[in-house]
Design an enzyme around this catalytic site. Sequence first.
Site, mmCIF file in Angstrom:
data_model
loop_
_atom_site.group_PDB
_atom_site.id
_atom_site.type_symbol
_atom_site.label_atom_id
_atom_site.label_comp_id
_atom_site.label_asym_id
_atom_site.label_seq_id
_atom_site.Cartn_x
_atom_site.Cartn_y
_atom_site.Cartn_z
ATOM 1 N N GLN A 420 0.780 -1.050 0.367
ATOM 2 C CA GLN A 420 0.225 -0.268 -0.187
ATOM 3 C C GLN A 420 0.659 0.838 -0.237
ATOM 4 O OE1 GLN A 420 -1.285 -2.020 2.848
ATOM 5 N NE2 GLN A 420 -3.715 -1.245 2.932
ATOM 6 N N HIS A 431 5.680 4.196 6.927
ATOM 7 C CA HIS A 431 7.678 2.726 6.506
ATOM 8 C C HIS A 431 6.732 2.257 5.520
ATOM 9 C CE1 HIS A 431 10.674 1.161 8.692
ATOM 10 N NE2 HIS A 431 10.756 0.807 7.756
#
Length: 499
Positions: A420, A431
């Site tokens: 994603q 992150h």
Amino acid sequence: MMRHLGLLQRLSRREFIRLTGQIVNMSTRTSKIAVCQMTSVADKDTNMNIVSQLVRDAAKEKVQMIFFPEACDYISDNKDDIVRNADPIPDGKTITNYRELAVKHNVWLSMGGIHEKNESDPTKMFNTHVIIDNKGQIVQAYRKLHLFDVEIPEKKVRLKESDFSHAGGHIVSPVDSPIGKIGMAICYDLRFPELSTALSILSAEILTYPSAFTKATGEAHWHTLLKARAIENQCYVIAAAQVGQHNAKRQSYGHALCVDPWGEVLADCGDSAPCFKVAEISKDRLLDVRRNMPVFHHRRRDIYSLNLLSIRKSPLPLHKGEKVQTESRTQYSEYSGPTNVFGHVKVPESCVFYKTKYSYAFVNLRCVIPGHVLVAPLRVAERNQDLTVEEAADFFNAVRLVQKLMEQVHNAQSCTVTIQDGPDAGQTIKHLHCHIMPRKKGDFIENDLIYLELAKHDQFKSGHPSKPPRSREEMETEAKTLREEMEKLLTKQKSAQMK
């Protein structure tokens, strides 16, 4: 025996009825409730006077619990007043008055949907159903899950609760009360049978739908929906209601009801206000219906089930008068010891099963399916494009190796491997990370539903992720097993390269 018969013969008719009535009530375990109906207006004092009158009058009927409709505190015709007039729970003026009424008249109260001030967002409030015991204590509070948002421009109809209200985040476990186990809901929740089914599975005996149904929708669906919820869940349904013209923009249907588990209407307030009706709740009646028509025993749990329920049993700390801590979004906040950075959270070293110069793989706190693990760069790189050439090569080699490992460990021949990459793609942790999920035929009815479950799994922004966190012991055990299997895989690959 003859002496007792002689005593009964000497009783007056009224005394005989009273005595035998008590015996019947003892044998059938009945309790009495009052379901109320009113026409709330914008003035809170006016509404409080009506609530006080109804409690006073209903208590004279020896009821054990009194049910009030949604918005029993007030109904305003503009967003600003709706939000501004909201009171905090548990020590706002409105809820304090309700608690005093419960003590004064020695009754339990269901205050069906009061405007709760949202301390963290002054632009919106919560629509909150509160149950108060006869000692004045808040037993439980439920925030409305489903917000009524309707906009039909051609009919000049616009009613959007989301403009001024936040939705709740939990189903609330049924509440123990003198009349039985009560499942809490509010108005529009009535149209979502999953909620009532979940409550009945959780052992609810009574479903409550305090409401302010519009006149048009009430005429079309009110009785049908309430009877359906009673019949399909084999529960009593109690639905206090608003009725009549509240202001120039708002009119409610009325017909506050109590329906028994067979679908029989025990009380109907019609279009009168303010008023209440008394009904009897019989434990034996409920058990008879469930025994004679054992639908919950016939449910095909092997074929279908309710999953991903977000259930709350304890009252919210705020409603108990406790100091509320800001909810942490840290997945692994309870862990100590060596950790690895993962965006705004820390991953314990004990949950890592593979590490390279630039990347690491670790087990998941909340898994969409068994074997759902993550691979991330050691450095906090937010997007794929933020990786250096060396980091990118290492990261994707790690992904390929971990995918092979997970397919081997879980005896799978396929994997969903997905990133994603950015907030619009569903990223909630800043992150970069790759989800690796071993797949088997038929693990989802439709293959792409896994992405919907992944979206639910990652709802850290809302503070209410749909899956419960796994225990540290479970995660560390999985990581240990995967480390051992990874060593075997690497040894095998090295041996193959040497040949």
